[in-house]
Design a protein around this motif. Structure first.
Motif, PDB file in Angstrom:
ATOM      1  N   TRP A  81       3.042 -12.024  -5.587  1.00  0.00           N
ATOM      2  CA  TRP A  81       2.530 -10.770  -5.062  1.00  0.00           C
ATOM      3  C   TRP A  81       3.605 -10.157  -4.169  1.00  0.00           C
ATOM      4  O   TRP A  81       4.224 -10.856  -3.359  1.00  0.00           O
ATOM      5  CB  TRP A  81       1.268 -10.984  -4.246  1.00  0.00           C
ATOM      6  CG  TRP A  81       0.060 -11.329  -5.059  1.00  0.00           C
ATOM      7  CD1 TRP A  81      -0.412 -12.573  -5.354  1.00  0.00           C
ATOM      8  CD2 TRP A  81      -0.848 -10.411  -5.673  1.00  0.00           C
ATOM      9  NE1 TRP A  81      -1.549 -12.490  -6.119  1.00  0.00           N
ATOM     10  CE2 TRP A  81      -1.846 -11.171  -6.329  1.00  0.00           C
ATOM     11  CE3 TRP A  81      -0.927  -9.015  -5.741  1.00  0.00           C
ATOM     12  CZ2 TRP A  81      -2.905 -10.585  -7.032  1.00  0.00           C
ATOM     13  CZ3 TRP A  81      -1.973  -8.433  -6.433  1.00  0.00           C
ATOM     14  CH2 TRP A  81      -2.943  -9.215  -7.077  1.00  0.00           C
ATOM     15  N   ARG A 135       4.314  -6.225  -1.922  1.00  0.00           N
ATOM     16  CA  ARG A 135       3.608  -5.060  -1.406  1.00  0.00           C
ATOM     17  C   ARG A 135       4.608  -4.011  -0.948  1.00  0.00           C
ATOM     18  O   ARG A 135       5.753  -4.330  -0.613  1.00  0.00           O
ATOM     19  CB  ARG A 135       2.678  -5.440  -0.251  1.00  0.00           C
ATOM     20  CG  ARG A 135       3.380  -5.919   1.011  1.00  0.00           C
ATOM     21  CD  ARG A 135       2.364  -6.399   2.035  1.00  0.00           C
ATOM     22  NE  ARG A 135       3.004  -6.835   3.275  1.00  0.00           N
ATOM     23  CZ  ARG A 135       2.342  -7.402   4.282  1.00  0.00           C
ATOM     24  NH1 ARG A 135       1.029  -7.618   4.191  1.00  0.00           N
ATOM     25  NH2 ARG A 135       2.992  -7.758   5.375  1.00  0.00           N
ATOM     26  N   VAL A 164       5.384 -11.090  -0.722  1.00  0.00           N
ATOM     27  CA  VAL A 164       4.213 -11.557   0.016  1.00  0.00           C
ATOM     28  C   VAL A 164       3.977 -13.052  -0.237  1.00  0.00           C
ATOM     29  O   VAL A 164       3.917 -13.844   0.698  1.00  0.00           O
ATOM     30  CB  VAL A 164       2.953 -10.765  -0.376  1.00  0.00           C
ATOM     31  CG1 VAL A 164       1.720 -11.338   0.316  1.00  0.00           C
ATOM     32  CG2 VAL A 164       3.119  -9.284  -0.032  1.00  0.00           C
ATOM     33  N   TYR A 182      -0.338  -3.272  -3.276  1.00  0.00           N
ATOM     34  CA  TYR A 182      -0.020  -4.652  -3.623  1.00  0.00           C
ATOM     35  C   TYR A 182       0.200  -4.755  -5.135  1.00  0.00           C
ATOM     36  O   TYR A 182      -0.629  -4.284  -5.928  1.00  0.00           O
ATOM     37  CB  TYR A 182      -1.143  -5.579  -3.181  1.00  0.00           C
ATOM     38  CG  TYR A 182      -1.126  -5.834  -1.693  1.00  0.00           C
ATOM     39  CD1 TYR A 182      -1.492  -4.831  -0.796  1.00  0.00           C
ATOM     40  CD2 TYR A 182      -0.724  -7.060  -1.174  1.00  0.00           C
ATOM     41  CE1 TYR A 182      -1.449  -5.048   0.580  1.00  0.00           C
ATOM     42  CE2 TYR A 182      -0.690  -7.291   0.188  1.00  0.00           C
ATOM     43  CZ  TYR A 182      -1.049  -6.278   1.057  1.00  0.00           C
ATOM     44  OH  TYR A 182      -1.001  -6.500   2.421  1.00  0.00           O
TER      45      TYR A 182
END
Length: 127
Positions: A36, A38, A48, A94
């Motif tokens: 992930w 963002r 992330v 995200y």
């Protein structure tokens, strides 16, 4: 060709929780390391969390360590991001990302490591 669809974003208050999902189609999901990232307005996209193919290897940005948890369900071809104790500075779009890899437990934290990206889901945390 891998396609990724994120969901679960929304508007929450500081201290609340959200769980993001990223469903993959195409290819063999269990062969992918996932992550992930963002991007907040005016900022560059940042890492992330990442998870290896098996789910045993995980890695987090310092800013989310202890609050966020990445996991995956290979049977459902989905990766999750559980976000707890959300802060206004977590506000961002995200994105999930995929990297095919032969290494079962390796994870990757650089954007350049990933070749497939979802369209993103907005998370807004109000104070």
């Amino acid at each position: 060709q891998v396609q990724l669809v994120e969901s679960g974003g929304g508007l929450v208050q500081a201290g609340d929780s959200l769980r993001l999902s990223c469903a993959a189609s195409g290819g063999t999901f269990s062969n992918y390391a996932m992550a992930w990232f963002r991007q907040a307005p005016g900022n560059e996209r940042e890492f992330v969390a990442a998870i290896g193919r098996s789910g045993r290897g995980t890695f987090y940005a310092d800013s989310v360590k202890g609050r966020f948890a990445i996991s995956r369900d290979n049977a459902k071809k989905t990766v999750y991001l559980q976000m707890n104790s959300l802060k206004p500075e977590d506000t961002a779009v995200y994105y999930c990302a995929v990297r095919p890899t032969e290494n079962v437990n390796d994870y990757y934290a650089r954007q350049a490591d990933y070749g497939y990206w979802g369209q993103g889901t907005q998370v807004t945390v109000s104070s």
